[in-house]
Design an enzyme around this catalytic site. Structure first.
Site, PDB file in Angstrom:
ATOM      1  N   LEU A  14       0.744  -1.279   0.308  1.00 42.74           N
ATOM      2  CA  LEU A  14      -0.158   0.462  -0.050  1.00 42.74           C
ATOM      3  C   LEU A  14       0.984   1.331   0.310  1.00 42.74           C
ATOM      4  O   LEU A  14       1.689   1.647   1.271  1.00 42.74           O
ATOM      5  CB  LEU A  14      -1.186   0.400   1.140  1.00 42.74           C
TER       6      LEU A  14
ATOM      7  N   HIS B  14       5.640   3.167  11.483  1.00 43.20           N
ATOM      8  CA  HIS B  14       5.974   4.096  11.063  1.00 43.20           C
ATOM      9  C   HIS B  14       5.286   5.306  10.814  1.00 43.20           C
ATOM     10  O   HIS B  14       4.145   4.708  10.923  1.00 43.20           O
ATOM     11  CB  HIS B  14       6.906   3.482   9.798  1.00 43.20           C
TER      12      HIS B  14
END
Length: 342
Positions: free
Chosen positions: A125, A229
């Site tokens: 993605l 992240h």
């Protein structure tokens, strides 16, 4: 208008530009144009039924139809680990006890695992930073789940998603530097790239076979275990809202968490609906719910996002929307509310 569809060979340059922008840490998006072209070819061959299960995968693109440009990508792997090993760490526990010393201690461990072998995986993605608005990110992620809902027999009963773990602005992974680097003698970017292009045999050859005690790692490495992240936080929460959960598995390179769900428990599987198309010049604009609307055509799959009103099993679409979806009057489409709470 934005539309999601299968990747085609004509999209190569746009897709590779996104791959380059994705940076270090997206293992499934190695910065190699030949690998990107092969990924598109694999999608086309999957659609044509020419591949074995372990080779099958679908790459989707988000296209801005006005710009005629691909601005986002996402993917599904049908069954990971059947052709090459699929590794992660299982975060477990070991108990150390001594009645004589009156010591009882539970220690967290990392154990190299292939437990996700054969699962279907949501992956790859990435959305261009200039288009991270108007719910494009949610749209791009959730369209995959609507495809799974429509074609459940094409996928496995467990769905997983590996989330990008923490790395700094220079692409350095604290976890890798504290652990993997000692076994591989290469930097994080190189190991991540080799894994992404399919050269994973080195993992089996070099990774330790016995549990690793988390307490022996530096504090900063312990702190990033199962942390995502910062740029991946929105994608993480989107998948959680769709029924995927963290169950104690992390990436061996950056310690990012893996999410999982039974296919039958995905929101798209449980709540998506089939409705009839009514093409009108001016669709009613009073709707308050955004819907993903898919044509459910396997080979020419298309999805749009629209603020629509559903009445008695009928959805109104404009001529442009119907043309984009490649549907006609009285055809049926599959819909799913964009937000789980609606």
């Amino acid at each position: 208008m934005m539309v999601i569809r299968h990747a085609e060979h004509r999209d190569l340059d746009d897709i590779y530009a996104l791959v380059v922008k994705s940076g270090i840490g997206m293992t499934s998006l190695p910065q190699n144009k030949e690998a990107t072209a092969a990924r598109i070819a694999r999608t086309r061959n999957t659609l044509e039924g020419q591949l074995a299960k372990g080779e099958q995968g679908y790459l989707f693109v988000l296209e801005d139809t006005e710009l005629k440009r691909v601005v986002g990508i996402s993917a599904i792997e049908v069954a990971v680990g059947l052709l090459e090993p699929f590794y992660n760490f299982h975060v477990g526990q070991q108990v150390h006890a001594s009645q004589a010393l009156k010591v009882y201690k539970t220690l967290n461990t990392l154990f190299l695992s292939n437990d996700y072998t054969g699962c279907s995986e949501l992956c790859s993605l990435f959305l261009d930073a200039d288009f991270r608005a108007n719910n494009n990110g949610k749209f791009l992620s959730k369209a995959r789940l609507l495809f799974i809902a429509a074609f459940q027999s094409c996928f496995e009963q467990k769905i997983i998603a590996e989330m990008r773990g923490f790395s700094d602005a220079d692409g350095q992974s604290v976890f890798w530097n504290a652990l993997g680097h000692h076994f591989f003698s290469m930097d994080f970017a190189t190991a991540d790239y080799l894994s992404g292009v399919g050269q994973k045999v080195f993992i089996a050859e070099l990774m330790p076979r016995f549990p690793l005690y988390i307490d022996l790692l530096p504090a900063e490495a312990q702190q990033v275990i199962a942390q995502v992240h910062p740029h991946t936080q929105p994608a993480y929460h989107v998948l959680q809202s769709e029924g995927l959960e963290y169950q104690g598995y992390i990436d061996i390179f950056d310690a990012g968490p893996s999410l999982e769900a039974e296919l039958k428990n995905l929101r798209a599987v449980k709540t998506s609906q089939i409705v009839q198309v009514k093409i009108v010049k001016n669709p009613e604009q009073q709707a308050t719910v955004d819907y993903l609307i898919a044509n459910d055509q396997y080979h020419d799959y298309r999805v749009i996002l629209n603020n629509s009103t559903i009445k008695q099993g009928v959805i109104e679409l404009s001529d442009e929307q119907a043309q984009t979806l490649e549907v006609k009057q009285d055809n049926r489409v599959r819909i799913l509310s964009l937000n789980a709470s609606e």
